[in-house]
Design a protein around this motif. Sequence first.
Motif, short mmCIF file in Angstrom:
data_model
loop_
_atom_site.label_atom_id
_atom_site.label_comp_id
_atom_site.label_asym_id
_atom_site.label_seq_id
_atom_site.Cartn_x
_atom_site.Cartn_y
_atom_site.Cartn_z
N VAL A 8 -92.19 53.66 38.65
CA VAL A 8 -92.93 54.86 39.09
C VAL A 8 -92.81 56.13 39.07
N LEU A 87 -94.83 53.54 47.75
CA LEU A 87 -95.61 53.31 46.80
C LEU A 87 -97.17 51.91 46.42
N PHE A 92 -99.62 50.79 43.52
CA PHE A 92 -98.16 49.37 43.42
C PHE A 92 -98.18 49.03 43.69
N SER A 97 -92.91 47.26 44.67
CA SER A 97 -92.59 47.77 46.05
C SER A 97 -91.21 47.12 46.13
#
Length: 119
Positions: A8, A87, A92, A97
Amino acid sequence: MESLLDQVGGTKFVNRTVSEFYGALSHHLSAYETCDFRKQLSRQAQFLSHALSSIPEPDRSSRARFLARGLNPELFDSMLEYFEGRLLELGFHPDLSTKLVAIVTNLYGGCEQDLSIAC
């Protein structure tokens, strides 16, 4: 293999995201509610970074219990919702997530929540 934290964007991303959450939230709190705001922000960022790192058990759990002592459960849950949304907003994959939030939630759930010392 990269840790979830690395995937991340590392502690820099976590710290920035938690700071954004508290920046948005601070406008809606009274002076009493923000009595130990910086400590709460710091602990949440540390806990989140720790939970997503690749530290092996039992070191992971003992450090998590220490960090959880200063977390407010309601703010922690709200911050996780914000983190998951952030996120997704950044592109993402939803599975990632959801996995991150589940890992953090499970680790936090295993800690002694009744020891909260921060507001």
